[in-house]
Every structure is written in C-alpha cells, then in structure tokens.
Write a protein that holds these residues in place. Structure first.
Motif, PDB file in Angstrom:
ATOM      1  N   GLN A  21       0.850  -1.190   0.000  1.00  0.00           N
ATOM      2  CA  GLN A  21       0.000   0.000   0.000  1.00  0.00           C
ATOM      3  C   GLN A  21       0.886   1.240   0.000  1.00  0.00           C
ATOM      4  OE1 GLN A  21      -3.400  -0.161  -0.245  1.00  0.00           O
ATOM      5  NE2 GLN A  21      -2.940  -2.316  -0.591  1.00  0.00           N
ATOM      6  N   SER A  22       0.577   2.188  -0.829  1.00  0.00           N
ATOM      7  CA  SER A  22       1.381   3.402  -0.882  1.00  0.00           C
ATOM      8  C   SER A  22       0.668   4.523  -0.146  1.00  0.00           C
ATOM      9  CB  SER A  22       1.639   3.809  -2.335  1.00  0.00           C
ATOM     10  OG  SER A  22       0.412   4.085  -2.972  1.00  0.00           O
ATOM     11  N   GLN A  23       1.443   5.425   0.389  1.00  0.00           N
ATOM     12  CA  GLN A  23       0.901   6.596   1.053  1.00  0.00           C
ATOM     13  C   GLN A  23       0.452   7.597  -0.001  1.00  0.00           C
ATOM     14  OE1 GLN A  23       0.640   7.460   4.353  1.00  0.00           O
ATOM     15  NE2 GLN A  23       1.192   5.400   4.942  1.00  0.00           N
ATOM     16  N   ALA A  24      -0.555   8.375   0.352  1.00  0.00           N
ATOM     17  CA  ALA A  24      -0.958   9.463  -0.537  1.00  0.00           C
ATOM     18  C   ALA A  24       0.202  10.438  -0.638  1.00  0.00           C
ATOM     19  CB  ALA A  24      -2.188  10.162   0.025  1.00  0.00           C
ATOM     20  N   GLN A  25       0.426  10.927  -1.805  1.00  0.00           N
ATOM     21  CA  GLN A  25       1.526  11.857  -2.013  1.00  0.00           C
ATOM     22  C   GLN A  25       1.041  13.003  -2.873  1.00  0.00           C
ATOM     23  OE1 GLN A  25       4.881  10.241  -4.098  1.00  0.00           O
ATOM     24  NE2 GLN A  25       6.264  11.721  -3.223  1.00  0.00           N
ATOM     25  N   GLU A  26       1.504  14.179  -2.551  1.00  0.00           N
ATOM     26  CA  GLU A  26       1.161  15.321  -3.367  1.00  0.00           C
ATOM     27  C   GLU A  26       1.802  15.167  -4.734  1.00  0.00           C
ATOM     28  OE1 GLU A  26       1.386  19.302  -1.500  1.00  0.00           O
ATOM     29  OE2 GLU A  26       2.205  18.183   0.184  1.00  0.00           O
ATOM     30  N   ARG A  27       1.054  15.458  -5.741  1.00  0.00           N
ATOM     31  CA  ARG A  27       1.596  15.447  -7.094  1.00  0.00           C
ATOM     32  C   ARG A  27       2.097  16.848  -7.399  1.00  0.00           C
ATOM     33  NH1 ARG A  27       2.202  10.565  -6.637  1.00  0.00           N
ATOM     34  NH2 ARG A  27       0.431   9.204  -6.958  1.00  0.00           N
ATOM     35  N   VAL A 129     -15.923  27.144 -14.965  1.00  0.00           N
ATOM     36  CA  VAL A 129     -15.156  26.427 -13.941  1.00  0.00           C
ATOM     37  C   VAL A 129     -13.727  26.955 -13.998  1.00  0.00           C
ATOM     38  CG1 VAL A 129     -14.297  24.190 -13.138  1.00  0.00           C
ATOM     39  CG2 VAL A 129     -16.589  24.366 -14.146  1.00  0.00           C
ATOM     40  N   ILE A 130     -13.216  27.308 -12.836  1.00  0.00           N
ATOM     41  CA  ILE A 130     -11.833  27.757 -12.716  1.00  0.00           C
ATOM     42  C   ILE A 130     -11.111  26.775 -11.808  1.00  0.00           C
ATOM     43  CG2 ILE A 130     -10.304  29.562 -11.832  1.00  0.00           C
ATOM     44  CD1 ILE A 130     -12.398  31.615 -12.578  1.00  0.00           C
ATOM     45  N   HIS A 131      -9.959  26.287 -12.269  1.00  0.00           N
ATOM     46  CA  HIS A 131      -9.116  25.381 -11.479  1.00  0.00           C
ATOM     47  C   HIS A 131      -7.820  26.120 -11.174  1.00  0.00           C
ATOM     48  CE1 HIS A 131      -6.823  21.264 -11.284  1.00  0.00           C
ATOM     49  NE2 HIS A 131      -6.771  21.925 -10.158  1.00  0.00           N
ATOM     50  N   VAL A 132      -7.526  26.241  -9.883  1.00  0.00           N
ATOM     51  CA  VAL A 132      -6.375  26.996  -9.393  1.00  0.00           C
ATOM     52  C   VAL A 132      -5.567  26.092  -8.475  1.00  0.00           C
ATOM     53  CG1 VAL A 132      -5.703  28.988  -7.976  1.00  0.00           C
ATOM     54  CG2 VAL A 132      -7.737  29.115  -9.411  1.00  0.00           C
ATOM     55  N   TYR A 133      -4.270  26.299  -8.433  1.00  0.00           N
ATOM     56  CA  TYR A 133      -3.470  25.660  -7.387  1.00  0.00           C
ATOM     57  C   TYR A 133      -2.612  26.718  -6.720  1.00  0.00           C
ATOM     58  CZ  TYR A 133       1.054  25.776  -9.779  1.00  0.00           C
ATOM     59  OH  TYR A 133       2.216  26.187 -10.365  1.00  0.00           O
ATOM     60  N   THR A 134      -2.171  26.384  -5.521  1.00  0.00           N
ATOM     61  CA  THR A 134      -1.238  27.248  -4.809  1.00  0.00           C
ATOM     62  C   THR A 134      -0.351  26.393  -3.924  1.00  0.00           C
ATOM     63  OG1 THR A 134      -1.006  29.229  -3.441  1.00  0.00           O
ATOM     64  CG2 THR A 134      -2.773  27.703  -2.834  1.00  0.00           C
ATOM     65  N   ARG A 150       0.760  21.718  -1.448  1.00  0.00           N
ATOM     66  CA  ARG A 150       0.065  22.080  -2.680  1.00  0.00           C
ATOM     67  C   ARG A 150      -1.428  21.917  -2.444  1.00  0.00           C
ATOM     68  NH1 ARG A 150       2.582  21.226  -7.894  1.00  0.00           N
ATOM     69  NH2 ARG A 150       3.649  23.009  -7.026  1.00  0.00           N
ATOM     70  N   THR A 151      -2.190  22.950  -2.776  1.00  0.00           N
ATOM     71  CA  THR A 151      -3.639  22.949  -2.611  1.00  0.00           C
ATOM     72  C   THR A 151      -4.288  23.315  -3.936  1.00  0.00           C
ATOM     73  OG1 THR A 151      -3.412  23.631  -0.300  1.00  0.00           O
ATOM     74  CG2 THR A 151      -5.558  23.973  -1.314  1.00  0.00           C
ATOM     75  N   HIS A 152      -5.354  22.598  -4.276  1.00  0.00           N
ATOM     76  CA  HIS A 152      -6.124  22.862  -5.488  1.00  0.00           C
ATOM     77  C   HIS A 152      -7.487  23.411  -5.105  1.00  0.00           C
ATOM     78  CE1 HIS A 152      -3.578  20.800  -8.526  1.00  0.00           C
ATOM     79  NE2 HIS A 152      -3.115  20.228  -7.437  1.00  0.00           N
ATOM     80  N   LEU A 153      -7.950  24.392  -5.850  1.00  0.00           N
ATOM     81  CA  LEU A 153      -9.280  24.955  -5.688  1.00  0.00           C
ATOM     82  C   LEU A 153     -10.022  24.789  -7.005  1.00  0.00           C
ATOM     83  CD1 LEU A 153      -7.096  27.021  -4.181  1.00  0.00           C
ATOM     84  CD2 LEU A 153      -9.221  28.077  -3.487  1.00  0.00           C
ATOM     85  N   HIS A 154     -11.218  24.248  -6.924  1.00  0.00           N
ATOM     86  CA  HIS A 154     -12.095  24.127  -8.081  1.00  0.00           C
ATOM     87  C   HIS A 154     -13.302  25.012  -7.800  1.00  0.00           C
ATOM     88  CE1 HIS A 154     -10.065  20.659  -9.979  1.00  0.00           C
ATOM     89  NE2 HIS A 154      -9.650  20.495  -8.758  1.00  0.00           N
ATOM     90  N   LEU A 155     -13.496  26.012  -8.631  1.00  0.00           N
ATOM     91  CA  LEU A 155     -14.554  26.996  -8.429  1.00  0.00           C
ATOM     92  C   LEU A 155     -15.529  26.943  -9.600  1.00  0.00           C
ATOM     93  CD1 LEU A 155     -11.605  29.044  -7.756  1.00  0.00           C
ATOM     94  CD2 LEU A 155     -13.461  29.497  -6.163  1.00  0.00           C
ATOM     95  N   VAL A 156     -16.800  26.758  -9.278  1.00  0.00           N
ATOM     96  CA  VAL A 156     -17.854  26.804 -10.284  1.00  0.00           C
ATOM     97  C   VAL A 156     -18.504  28.177 -10.164  1.00  0.00           C
ATOM     98  CG1 VAL A 156     -20.009  25.785 -11.103  1.00  0.00           C
ATOM     99  CG2 VAL A 156     -18.226  24.320 -10.112  1.00  0.00           C
ATOM    100  N   LEU A 157     -18.447  28.942 -11.248  1.00  0.00           N
ATOM    101  CA  LEU A 157     -18.978  30.306 -11.240  1.00  0.00           C
ATOM    102  C   LEU A 157     -20.231  30.404 -12.092  1.00  0.00           C
ATOM    103  CD1 LEU A 157     -15.884  30.571 -10.495  1.00  0.00           C
ATOM    104  CD2 LEU A 157     -16.088  32.890 -11.320  1.00  0.00           C
ATOM    105  N   LEU A 158     -21.132  31.276 -11.636  1.00  0.00           N
ATOM    106  CA  LEU A 158     -22.342  31.593 -12.381  1.00  0.00           C
ATOM    107  C   LEU A 158     -22.326  33.074 -12.705  1.00  0.00           C
ATOM    108  CD1 LEU A 158     -25.054  29.696 -10.310  1.00  0.00           C
ATOM    109  CD2 LEU A 158     -23.923  28.939 -12.408  1.00  0.00           C
ATOM    110  N   THR A 169     -17.363  25.799  -4.429  1.00  0.00           N
ATOM    111  CA  THR A 169     -15.908  25.725  -4.309  1.00  0.00           C
ATOM    112  C   THR A 169     -15.556  24.414  -3.632  1.00  0.00           C
ATOM    113  OG1 THR A 169     -15.764  28.128  -4.045  1.00  0.00           O
ATOM    114  CG2 THR A 169     -13.842  26.832  -3.373  1.00  0.00           C
ATOM    115  N   ALA A 170     -14.622  23.690  -4.208  1.00  0.00           N
ATOM    116  CA  ALA A 170     -14.083  22.473  -3.582  1.00  0.00           C
ATOM    117  C   ALA A 170     -12.566  22.660  -3.476  1.00  0.00           C
ATOM    118  CB  ALA A 170     -14.417  21.238  -4.390  1.00  0.00           C
ATOM    119  N   ILE A 171     -12.042  22.452  -2.270  1.00  0.00           N
ATOM    120  CA  ILE A 171     -10.616  22.626  -2.002  1.00  0.00           C
ATOM    121  C   ILE A 171     -10.043  21.259  -1.656  1.00  0.00           C
ATOM    122  CG2 ILE A 171      -8.925  23.771  -0.527  1.00  0.00           C
ATOM    123  CD1 ILE A 171     -11.089  25.968  -0.107  1.00  0.00           C
ATOM    124  N   MET A 172      -8.916  20.928  -2.285  1.00  0.00           N
ATOM    125  CA  MET A 172      -8.296  19.623  -2.073  1.00  0.00           C
ATOM    126  C   MET A 172      -6.796  19.747  -1.879  1.00  0.00           C
ATOM    127  SD  MET A 172     -10.268  17.916  -5.203  1.00  0.00           S
ATOM    128  CE  MET A 172     -10.818  19.484  -5.835  1.00  0.00           C
TER     129      MET A 172
END
Length: 176
Positions: A21-27, A129-134, A150-158, A169-172
């Motif tokens: 089993q592998s550990q989760a790793q940031e890509r 949809v805007i996909h951002v990372y920081t 590393r954090t990803h933000l997925h934003l659905v705009l109207l 907004t979903a943050i991962m």
C-alpha cells in the motif's frame, strides 16, 4: 473463455491484494494552462480573469467580506477537511472567525502570491469552472523534504446580474 477470464480476474485480485500500500503523495506536476470555450468570448475571458484577480487579492488581504461578496448567496464551499458551508454569510463567518485567525496573515499572502490558474472553462454563456493551485504553509507537505503544501481549488462560477460569482468551491490537498 469464461474459465480463462475468471482465472485472470482472480489472479489480478490476488496481485492487487499482495501489492504494498502506498501513502498518498502530493503530485507536483502541473499541466500547462488551458482555456476551454473562451476563444470566442473575449468579454467572458476578461471578466473571469478579473474575477480571479479580485479573489486572489481578497485572499491575500484576508478580506472575508470581499471573499463572501464574490460568492452567490447560496454558495457551497467545501474545504480540504470536508467542512461544508452552504451560504455566503456562513462562509464569511468561518473565514473571519476560524480560518484566518489560526495563521499568521503572511500565510494567506503567500498562498495568494503563489496562486496559479490551471484552467478556465466556459460552460455556455452563464457558467464557468476555474481550477487553481497554490503552494502554501497552512499545513505540512506530504512529501519528505518539502515545506509547502500544494492545494487545489475548483470553483464553479455563475454569471449573475452582479457579475460572476462562485456558486461552488471544492478545495483539495494531500493530508497526513
């Protein structure tokens, strides 16, 4: 044929069960920026780019009211801990009372300075949809030797009468 397929599936399941089993790793790889559906709509492109700049600036200042104003009244905002906030007022209160006070203001300023667009996608005339990372220091990286998470933000705009607003907004990020 059926026996061979069954034997193959059993062997594959056994192989998967025995694999370590592998550990989760940031890509760390980020694909090249891309735009979808915006080539024919310069006005939407400018408005979405401006919206993102306003969002990034409000984040850098930890301006909870300005951030809430960039969201629809009935927005859904899900953070990386799966906490969900279902309206702009509750989101503003969370940012003001809980998230921003937990960290030095420089953390948000660094996150904002490091925000990069991965993609912008126009979906019809009134949704995007805007996909951002920081990279930031709001938590430890899962990768040994790296300090920034590393954090990803997925934003659905109207598109509303008031302009573009985030409805979802979903943050991962990778958590330990």
């Amino acid at each position: 044929m059926k026996t061979t397929l069954t034997a193959t599936l059993i062997a594959l399941c056994a192989l998967m069960a025995s694999a370590p089993q592998s550990q989760a790793q940031e890509r760390r790889e980020i694909p090249a920026y891309r735009e979808l559906g915006l080539a024919e709509n310069d006005a939407a492109h400018r408005a979405l780019t401006d919206w993102f700049a306003t969002y990034r600036d409000a984040w850098a200042r930890e301006d909870s009211a300005a951030l809430a104003a960039l969201h629809t009244a009935d927005t859904e905002w899900i953070n990386a801990y799966a906490r969900m906030f279902q309206d702009a007022d509750t989101l503003e209160q969370f940012l003001e009372d809980r998230l921003f006070p937990q960290f030095d203001p420089q953390v948000s300023a660094t996150e904002a300075a490091n925000m990069e667009l991965i993609s912008m996608r126009l979906m019809g005339d009134d949704a995007a949809v805007i996909h951002v990372y920081t990279d930031g220091n709001r938590g430890l990286s899962r990768n040994p030797g790296e300090t920034a998470r590393r954090t990803h933000l997925h934003l659905v705009l109207l598109l509303t009468e008031e302009g573009w607003k985030a409805a979802h907004t979903a943050i991962m990020d990778a958590r330990g």
